[in-house]
Design a protein around this motif. Structure first.
Motif, short mmCIF file in Angstrom:
data_model
loop_
_atom_site.label_atom_id
_atom_site.label_comp_id
_atom_site.label_asym_id
_atom_site.label_seq_id
_atom_site.Cartn_x
_atom_site.Cartn_y
_atom_site.Cartn_z
N CYS A 98 1.28 -5.91 -12.45
CA CYS A 98 2.73 -5.68 -12.35
C CYS A 98 3.12 -4.22 -12.53
O CYS A 98 4.06 -3.75 -11.89
CB CYS A 98 3.46 -6.56 -13.36
N SER A 99 2.42 -3.51 -13.43
CA SER A 99 2.80 -2.12 -13.68
C SER A 99 2.64 -1.24 -12.45
O SER A 99 3.25 -0.18 -12.35
CB SER A 99 1.96 -1.54 -14.83
N LEU A 100 1.84 -1.69 -11.49
CA LEU A 100 1.63 -0.91 -10.28
C LEU A 100 2.83 -0.92 -9.35
O LEU A 100 3.01 -0.01 -8.53
CB LEU A 100 0.41 -1.45 -9.51
N ILE A 101 3.68 -1.94 -9.46
CA ILE A 101 4.79 -2.07 -8.50
C ILE A 101 6.16 -2.18 -9.14
O ILE A 101 7.17 -1.94 -8.46
CB ILE A 101 4.58 -3.29 -7.57
N LEU A 102 6.24 -2.49 -10.44
CA LEU A 102 7.56 -2.70 -11.04
C LEU A 102 8.38 -1.41 -11.11
O LEU A 102 9.61 -1.45 -11.05
CB LEU A 102 7.42 -3.31 -12.44
N GLY A 103 7.72 -0.27 -11.23
CA GLY A 103 8.46 1.00 -11.24
C GLY A 103 9.25 1.18 -9.95
O GLY A 103 10.43 1.51 -9.97
N TYR A 104 8.57 0.96 -8.83
CA TYR A 104 9.25 1.05 -7.52
C TYR A 104 10.34 0.01 -7.41
O TYR A 104 11.45 0.29 -6.95
CB TYR A 104 8.23 0.87 -6.40
N MET A 105 10.05 -1.22 -7.83
CA MET A 105 10.99 -2.32 -7.66
C MET A 105 12.28 -2.10 -8.45
O MET A 105 13.36 -2.55 -8.03
CB MET A 105 10.36 -3.64 -8.05
N LEU A 106 12.19 -1.42 -9.58
CA LEU A 106 13.36 -1.20 -10.42
C LEU A 106 14.19 0.02 -10.01
O LEU A 106 15.26 0.24 -10.56
CB LEU A 106 12.92 -1.05 -11.89
N CYS A 107 13.70 0.79 -9.06
CA CYS A 107 14.45 1.96 -8.61
C CYS A 107 15.84 1.57 -8.10
O CYS A 107 15.97 0.65 -7.32
CB CYS A 107 13.71 2.69 -7.49
N GLY A 108 16.85 2.26 -8.59
CA GLY A 108 18.22 1.99 -8.14
C GLY A 108 18.97 1.00 -8.98
O GLY A 108 20.16 0.75 -8.77
N LEU A 109 18.27 0.39 -9.96
CA LEU A 109 18.95 -0.62 -10.79
C LEU A 109 19.86 0.06 -11.80
O LEU A 109 19.39 0.90 -12.55
CB LEU A 109 17.91 -1.50 -11.49
N PRO A 120 0.81 -1.23 0.00
CA PRO A 120 0.00 0.00 0.00
C PRO A 120 0.84 1.28 0.00
O PRO A 120 0.35 2.33 -0.41
CB PRO A 120 -0.80 -0.11 1.31
N GLU A 121 2.09 1.19 0.43
CA GLU A 121 2.95 2.37 0.45
C GLU A 121 3.49 2.73 -0.93
O GLU A 121 3.96 3.85 -1.13
CB GLU A 121 4.13 2.15 1.40
N ILE A 122 3.44 1.80 -1.87
CA ILE A 122 4.02 2.09 -3.18
C ILE A 122 2.99 2.15 -4.30
O ILE A 122 3.32 2.44 -5.44
CB ILE A 122 5.11 1.05 -3.55
N ILE A 123 1.72 1.87 -3.97
CA ILE A 123 0.66 1.92 -4.98
C ILE A 123 -0.26 3.09 -4.65
O ILE A 123 -0.83 3.15 -3.57
CB ILE A 123 -0.13 0.60 -5.03
N TYR A 124 -0.40 4.00 -5.61
CA TYR A 124 -1.21 5.18 -5.39
C TYR A 124 -2.49 5.12 -6.22
O TYR A 124 -2.56 4.40 -7.21
CB TYR A 124 -0.40 6.43 -5.75
N GLY A 125 -3.47 5.88 -5.82
CA GLY A 125 -4.73 5.90 -6.54
C GLY A 125 -5.86 5.36 -5.68
O GLY A 125 -5.64 4.77 -4.63
N SER A 126 -7.07 5.56 -6.15
CA SER A 126 -8.26 5.20 -5.37
C SER A 126 -8.95 3.94 -5.88
O SER A 126 -10.00 3.57 -5.38
CB SER A 126 -9.26 6.36 -5.40
#
Length: 221
Positions: A210-221, A148-154
């Motif tokens: 997947c598109s909801l969380i992969l952006g966060y997961m790839l940060c720093g790569l 819930p901390e990395i997925i935004y929207g209602s």
């Protein structure tokens, strides 16, 4: 892609997902017959990655649960802790099912039925929020956050988010400090009901989950 084809061939020949174990130690629940029955097939994926010394390896994952099991020897673990998931869901799911049985005593549209339906819906929604909160998602900045901390929207979080192959594989790499080089995913088993996924065909990561969380997961790569 070559590694995925080799994995398909392994599943074909061994007819077990826990093929890395000796035949006498294999679990009958991990037979590939499961993928061609009523449950139909599912997605599988392989990631190549570099370890801390720069050596290349590969890891494999299956989407969701396999015949009700979160883990199989030789495959990466899910993002969620299976024991924590079971402890969280066991009692609430029993109550949800109990309410469902009680609803059969009333006619749909009656006040009694509506009250029970509302209670069941609220319990289900609360349980899903609690489940999403125990997903500990890693990225390549050495950060860990709950879903819930990395997925935004209602619109809410779709059921099964975080359980696909790519998130499992990236979480494995990020949590261990490995560098992923590439991921390929394919469908294995009886085609899904909408026939959008066919046996041994390759597919990209899904947009709706997947598109909801992969952006966060790839940060720093």
């Amino acid at each position: 892609m070559r590694l995925c084809i080799e994995l398909m061939q392994k599943l074909d020949s061994e007819k077990h997902a826990d093929f890395e174990l000796p035949p006498e130690q294999r679990n009958p629940h991990f037979s590939t017959d499961y993928l061609f029955g009523n449950a139909r097939g599912q997605m599988f994926g392989i990631m190549t990655y570099l370890d801390h010394e720069g050596n290349e390896h590969s890891a494999k994952a299956f989407s969701g649960q396999y015949n009700g099991y979160w883990e199989i020897p030789g495959w990466v673990s899910p993002i969620i802790d299976p024991h924590e998931f079971q402890n969280l869901t066991e009692s609430t799911e029993k109550e949800i099912k109990r309410i469902g049985r009680e609803m059969t005593d009333f006619t749909p549209g009656t006040e009694e039925y509506a009250v029970l339906a509302s209670r069941r819906k609220k319990l289900s929604q609360k349980l899903m929020r609690e489940i999403h909160a125990i997903y500990k998602v890693h990225n390549f900045r050495s950060e860990t956050r709950t879903m819930p901390e990395i997925i935004y929207g209602s619109k809410g979080i779709p059921t099964g988010t975080g359980d696909c192959c790519a998130p499992k594989l990236l979480n494995f790499a990020a949590s261990n400090g490995f560098t992923p080089l590439g991921i390929a995913e394919f469908y294995y088993g009886k085609e899904n009901r909408s026939r959008t996924k066919l046996h041994k065909q390759f597919y990209p990561s899904c947009i709706e989950k997947c598109s909801l969380i992969l952006g966060y997961m790839l940060c720093g790569l």
